[in-house]
Design a protein around this motif. Structure first.
Motif, PDB file in Angstrom:
ATOM      1  N   THR A  99       0.836  -1.196   0.000  1.00 44.30           N
ATOM      2  CA  THR A  99       0.000   0.000   0.000  1.00 44.30           C
ATOM      3  C   THR A  99       0.875   1.252   0.000  1.00 44.30           C
ATOM      4  O   THR A  99       2.096   1.166   0.136  1.00 44.30           O
ATOM      5  CB  THR A  99      -0.930   0.043   1.236  1.00 44.30           C
ATOM      6  OG1 THR A  99      -0.145   0.282   2.405  1.00 44.30           O
ATOM      7  CG2 THR A  99      -1.726  -1.251   1.391  1.00 44.30           C
TER       8      THR A  99
ATOM      9  N   LEU B 287     -10.955  -6.489   2.064  1.00 47.31           N
ATOM     10  CA  LEU B 287      -9.740  -6.270   1.277  1.00 47.31           C
ATOM     11  C   LEU B 287     -10.036  -6.373  -0.221  1.00 47.31           C
ATOM     12  O   LEU B 287      -9.623  -5.509  -1.003  1.00 47.31           O
ATOM     13  CB  LEU B 287      -8.661  -7.281   1.678  1.00 47.31           C
ATOM     14  CG  LEU B 287      -7.367  -7.274   0.858  1.00 47.31           C
ATOM     15  CD1 LEU B 287      -6.680  -5.923   0.911  1.00 47.31           C
ATOM     16  CD2 LEU B 287      -6.443  -8.381   1.346  1.00 47.31           C
ATOM     17  N   CYS B 288     -10.764  -7.399  -0.618  1.00 48.81           N
ATOM     18  CA  CYS B 288     -11.086  -7.585  -2.034  1.00 48.81           C
ATOM     19  C   CYS B 288     -11.981  -6.463  -2.564  1.00 48.81           C
ATOM     20  O   CYS B 288     -11.814  -6.023  -3.708  1.00 48.81           O
ATOM     21  CB  CYS B 288     -11.741  -8.945  -2.258  1.00 48.81           C
ATOM     22  SG  CYS B 288     -10.582 -10.327  -2.071  1.00 48.81           S
TER      23      CYS B 288
ATOM     24  N   TRP C  36      -9.730  -3.648  -3.317  1.00 52.93           N
ATOM     25  CA  TRP C  36      -9.058  -3.845  -4.607  1.00 52.93           C
ATOM     26  C   TRP C  36     -10.016  -3.596  -5.766  1.00 52.93           C
ATOM     27  O   TRP C  36      -9.671  -2.934  -6.731  1.00 52.93           O
ATOM     28  CB  TRP C  36      -8.492  -5.256  -4.707  1.00 52.93           C
ATOM     29  CG  TRP C  36      -7.271  -5.496  -3.880  1.00 52.93           C
ATOM     30  CD1 TRP C  36      -6.373  -4.565  -3.436  1.00 52.93           C
ATOM     31  CD2 TRP C  36      -6.802  -6.751  -3.394  1.00 52.93           C
ATOM     32  NE1 TRP C  36      -5.385  -5.173  -2.706  1.00 52.93           N
ATOM     33  CE2 TRP C  36      -5.617  -6.517  -2.666  1.00 52.93           C
ATOM     34  CE3 TRP C  36      -7.271  -8.053  -3.497  1.00 52.93           C
ATOM     35  CZ2 TRP C  36      -4.889  -7.533  -2.061  1.00 52.93           C
ATOM     36  CZ3 TRP C  36      -6.553  -9.073  -2.902  1.00 52.93           C
ATOM     37  CH2 TRP C  36      -5.375  -8.816  -2.187  1.00 52.93           C
TER      38      TRP C  36
ATOM     39  N   SER D  50     -10.776   0.054  -6.057  1.00 52.87           N
ATOM     40  CA  SER D  50      -9.569   0.882  -5.949  1.00 52.87           C
ATOM     41  C   SER D  50      -9.668   1.874  -4.799  1.00 52.87           C
ATOM     42  O   SER D  50      -9.355   3.053  -4.931  1.00 52.87           O
ATOM     43  CB  SER D  50      -9.310   1.631  -7.266  1.00 52.87           C
ATOM     44  OG  SER D  50      -9.085   0.726  -8.317  1.00 52.87           O
TER      45      SER D  50
ATOM     46  N   SER E 288      -8.208   2.607  -1.280  1.00 52.65           N
ATOM     47  CA  SER E 288      -7.085   2.272  -0.414  1.00 52.65           C
ATOM     48  C   SER E 288      -7.487   2.140   1.058  1.00 52.65           C
ATOM     49  O   SER E 288      -6.871   1.375   1.801  1.00 52.65           O
ATOM     50  CB  SER E 288      -5.955   3.286  -0.565  1.00 52.65           C
ATOM     51  OG  SER E 288      -6.395   4.580  -0.239  1.00 52.65           O
TER      52      SER E 288
ATOM     53  N   GLU F 136      -8.909  -1.312   1.468  1.00 54.17           N
ATOM     54  CA  GLU F 136      -7.762  -2.233   1.452  1.00 54.17           C
ATOM     55  C   GLU F 136      -7.087  -2.250   2.818  1.00 54.17           C
ATOM     56  O   GLU F 136      -6.823  -3.318   3.375  1.00 54.17           O
ATOM     57  CB  GLU F 136      -6.732  -1.803   0.407  1.00 54.17           C
ATOM     58  CG  GLU F 136      -7.129  -2.026  -1.017  1.00 54.17           C
ATOM     59  CD  GLU F 136      -6.067  -1.521  -1.976  1.00 54.17           C
ATOM     60  OE1 GLU F 136      -4.854  -1.561  -1.641  1.00 54.17           O
ATOM     61  OE2 GLU F 136      -6.446  -1.074  -3.063  1.00 54.17           O
TER      62      GLU F 136
END
Length: 121
Positions: A23, A68-69, A72, A75, A77, A80
């Protein structure tokens, strides 16, 4: 067998550190946030059933991976980071024997009874 689980959890904790390194966040974010999922223990102020529900919500690795997915996918952060922290924290807790909670008692986890509890034997 418990030693194998601890080693596996240590590897997953290390993986969370690796994911964090991908990250753009400064390292102090990881250090500051790694214990924040314990806010899920607030539910125990009401009763053990609510406490187990809120604790497990913040310590479930499947939910952590989903967050988390989603980070991703979109997009995002911050999503994430949240997923990485949730995953890393759950792994860290399990290294010390703190698993997902059953609604009957804080020290009754899916890994067994925590040391020092009455039903440990």
């Amino acid at each position: 067998m418990k030693h194998i689980i601890k080693l596996e959890e240590a590897a997953m904790f290390g993986f969370s550190i690796y994911l964090f390194s991908l990250t753009n966040f400064d390292w102090w974010w990881y250090l500051v946030l790694i214990l924040t999922p314990d806010i899920g223990m607030i539910g125990y102020a009401l009763n053990t059933k609510t406490g187990a529900l809120t604790y497990n919500l913040f310590h479930h690795k499947g939910l952590a991976i989903m967050v988390l997915c989603l980070g991703w996918l979109f997009s995002n952060s911050w999503l994430e980071l949240s997923g990485i922290i949730l995953f890393g924290h759950a792994s860290l807790d399990r290294i010390f024997g703190y698993g997902l909670k059953y609604p009957d008692h804080f020290k009754h986890t899916h890994l067994g009874w925590l040391p020092g509890s009455k039903a440990e034997s």
